[in-house]
Design a protein around this motif. Structure first.
Motif, PDB file in Angstrom:
ATOM      1  N   LEU A 134       0.981  -1.395  -0.054  1.00  0.00           N
ATOM      2  CA  LEU A 134      -0.017  -0.009  -0.051  1.00  0.00           C
ATOM      3  C   LEU A 134       0.839   1.294  -0.065  1.00  0.00           C
ATOM      4  O   LEU A 134       0.387   2.366  -0.691  1.00  0.00           O
ATOM      5  N   THR A 135       1.845   1.294   0.863  1.00  0.00           N
ATOM      6  CA  THR A 135       3.031   2.437   0.828  1.00  0.00           C
ATOM      7  C   THR A 135       3.397   2.647  -0.420  1.00  0.00           C
ATOM      8  O   THR A 135       3.345   3.722  -0.973  1.00  0.00           O
ATOM      9  N   GLY A 136       3.988   1.451  -1.139  1.00  0.00           N
ATOM     10  CA  GLY A 136       4.358   1.668  -2.624  1.00  0.00           C
ATOM     11  C   GLY A 136       3.527   2.275  -3.598  1.00  0.00           C
ATOM     12  O   GLY A 136       3.878   2.961  -4.536  1.00  0.00           O
ATOM     13  N   LEU A 137       2.197   1.832  -3.316  1.00  0.00           N
ATOM     14  CA  LEU A 137       1.230   2.257  -4.401  1.00  0.00           C
ATOM     15  C   LEU A 137       0.819   3.868  -4.147  1.00  0.00           C
ATOM     16  O   LEU A 137       0.643   4.600  -5.018  1.00  0.00           O
ATOM     17  N   LEU A 138       0.837   4.196  -2.655  1.00  0.00           N
ATOM     18  CA  LEU A 138       0.452   5.400  -2.354  1.00  0.00           C
ATOM     19  C   LEU A 138       1.651   6.581  -2.843  1.00  0.00           C
ATOM     20  O   LEU A 138       1.287   7.623  -3.448  1.00  0.00           O
ATOM     21  N   SER A 139       2.850   6.150  -3.039  1.00  0.00           N
ATOM     22  CA  SER A 139       3.808   7.059  -3.496  1.00  0.00           C
ATOM     23  C   SER A 139       3.931   7.046  -5.181  1.00  0.00           C
ATOM     24  O   SER A 139       4.354   7.909  -5.599  1.00  0.00           O
ATOM     25  N   MET A 140       3.906   5.635  -5.579  1.00  0.00           N
ATOM     26  CA  MET A 140       3.937   5.591  -6.984  1.00  0.00           C
ATOM     27  C   MET A 140       2.777   6.323  -7.873  1.00  0.00           C
ATOM     28  O   MET A 140       3.287   6.914  -8.935  1.00  0.00           O
ATOM     29  N   VAL A 141       1.928   6.357  -7.354  1.00  0.00           N
ATOM     30  CA  VAL A 141       0.931   7.052  -8.150  1.00  0.00           C
ATOM     31  C   VAL A 141       0.939   8.604  -8.492  1.00  0.00           C
ATOM     32  O   VAL A 141       0.983   9.011  -9.589  1.00  0.00           O
ATOM     33  N   PRO A 142       1.156   9.166  -7.383  1.00  0.00           N
ATOM     34  CA  PRO A 142       1.581  10.800  -7.729  1.00  0.00           C
ATOM     35  C   PRO A 142       2.935  11.103  -8.416  1.00  0.00           C
ATOM     36  O   PRO A 142       3.126  11.961  -9.084  1.00  0.00           O
ATOM     37  N   LEU A 143       3.840   9.951  -8.257  1.00  0.00           N
ATOM     38  CA  LEU A 143       5.282  10.002  -8.883  1.00  0.00           C
ATOM     39  C   LEU A 143       5.229   9.961 -10.356  1.00  0.00           C
ATOM     40  O   LEU A 143       5.442  10.800 -11.360  1.00  0.00           O
ATOM     41  N   VAL A 144       4.436   8.880 -10.713  1.00  0.00           N
ATOM     42  CA  VAL A 144       4.259   8.635 -12.126  1.00  0.00           C
ATOM     43  C   VAL A 144       3.285   9.774 -12.865  1.00  0.00           C
ATOM     44  O   VAL A 144       3.605  10.366 -13.913  1.00  0.00           O
ATOM     45  N   TRP A 145       2.213  10.079 -12.025  1.00  0.00           N
ATOM     46  CA  TRP A 145       1.380  11.340 -12.542  1.00  0.00           C
ATOM     47  C   TRP A 145       1.898  12.612 -12.878  1.00  0.00           C
ATOM     48  O   TRP A 145       1.919  13.075 -13.846  1.00  0.00           O
ATOM     49  N   ASN A 146       3.075  12.865 -11.861  1.00  0.00           N
ATOM     50  CA  ASN A 146       3.731  14.164 -12.252  1.00  0.00           C
ATOM     51  C   ASN A 146       4.909  13.944 -13.113  1.00  0.00           C
ATOM     52  O   ASN A 146       5.186  14.786 -14.055  1.00  0.00           O
ATOM     53  N   MET A 147       5.550  12.994 -13.298  1.00  0.00           N
ATOM     54  CA  MET A 147       6.244  12.555 -14.248  1.00  0.00           C
ATOM     55  C   MET A 147       5.717  12.561 -15.890  1.00  0.00           C
ATOM     56  O   MET A 147       6.180  13.187 -16.617  1.00  0.00           O
ATOM     57  N   LYS A 148       4.508  12.113 -15.735  1.00  0.00           N
ATOM     58  CA  LYS A 148       3.863  12.254 -17.103  1.00  0.00           C
ATOM     59  C   LYS A 148       3.453  13.762 -17.491  1.00  0.00           C
ATOM     60  O   LYS A 148       3.720  14.186 -18.632  1.00  0.00           O
TER      61      LYS A 148
END
Length: 247
Positions: A134-148
């Motif tokens: 869950l921690t990995g998912l919570l951080s991965m979503v905003p990271l990928v979104w901002n990278m996009k």
């Protein structure tokens, strides 16, 4: 019950999870989520600005301070939606990561040290693994979104006091996103490692059968042994022997 040899991989997973949690906090505090290259260097004399999720910074030889930073609040209306979402989700990732590390440490302790009640050891390992994922998912979503958004060269309509243009000449992914993605990957690995802990179930079952067998043996011994010592020191031995009765 000896389970130390069954949790060496999970101990390494705990170390990886703790390191990932540190990286997540570093990502939360870094400004370098987006690197903006600006064409007008009249104010931003370095020609580059750092846009994070909490503040923007740039170097200038014109303004009173060499490094100029402006805070970004979660309620700012000019922000694109991915930045306030990142603020909330990264904070939740830090909190969830702390809970995951505590659960993982408890699970490893139950396997490594002498704890009497280990009936819930599998549940604790599953809880730790789920929290890591869950921690990995919570951080991965905003990271990928901002990278996009960076790769699409999305603009941000900053107000005049930020001294930043609406659109940069070009922009690139900052180091914070790279650190955050590494942390998320480590979190996913730790989660899978803890969820894969299976040996404890077989060990607990075998130890339970052995404990039941030993209990039955002790119970049988406790019922049969006292009959041998009903008449200590030979007293009353042979009382019913017919040979003594004939005399």
């Amino acid at each position: 019950m000896y389970l130390v040899h069954t949790a060496h991989t999970q101990f390494m997973g705990l170390l990886a999870g703790f390191l990932a949690w540190i990286f997540t906090m570093i990502t939360l505090g870094l400004n370098e989520w987006r690197l903006w290259h600006v064409a007008d260097e009249s104010i931003i004399t370095s020609g580059m600005a750092w846009v994070g999720i909490w503040r923007t910074c740039f170097y200038s030889h014109v303004l009173p301070e060499l490094e100029n930073c402006r805070s970004i609040g979660i309620s700012e209306t000019f922000l694109p939606v991915e930045i306030p979402v990142a603020q909330v989700m990264m904070l939740l990732a830090v909190i969830c990561g702390l809970a995951a590390n505590i659960s993982a440490a408890l699970a490893v302790r139950m396997a490594y040290f002498s704890v009497e009640d280990r009936s819930n050891i599998r549940l604790v390992f599953v809880l730790a693994g789920s929290l890591y994922l869950l921690t990995g998912l919570l951080s991965m979503v905003p990271l990928v979104w901002n990278m996009k958004s960076v790769l699409n060269n999305s603009t941000i309509d900053f107000p005049p006091e930020f001294h930043l243009p609406v659109a940069p000449a070009r922009q690139q992914v900052g180091s914070a996103i790279g650190v955050g993605i590494l942390a998320s990957i480590l979190m996913f690995i730790s989660g899978l490692v803890f969820l894969s802990y299976q040996y404890s179930c077989r060990t607990l079952k075998s130890v339970s059968r052995e404990h039941t067998r030993n209990s039955l043996q002790r119970s049988w011994t406790a019922r049969t042994l006292p009959h041998k010592f009903d008449f200590p020191d030979g007293v009353n031995q042979g009382r019913n022997n017919s040979a003594f009765q004939t005399e």
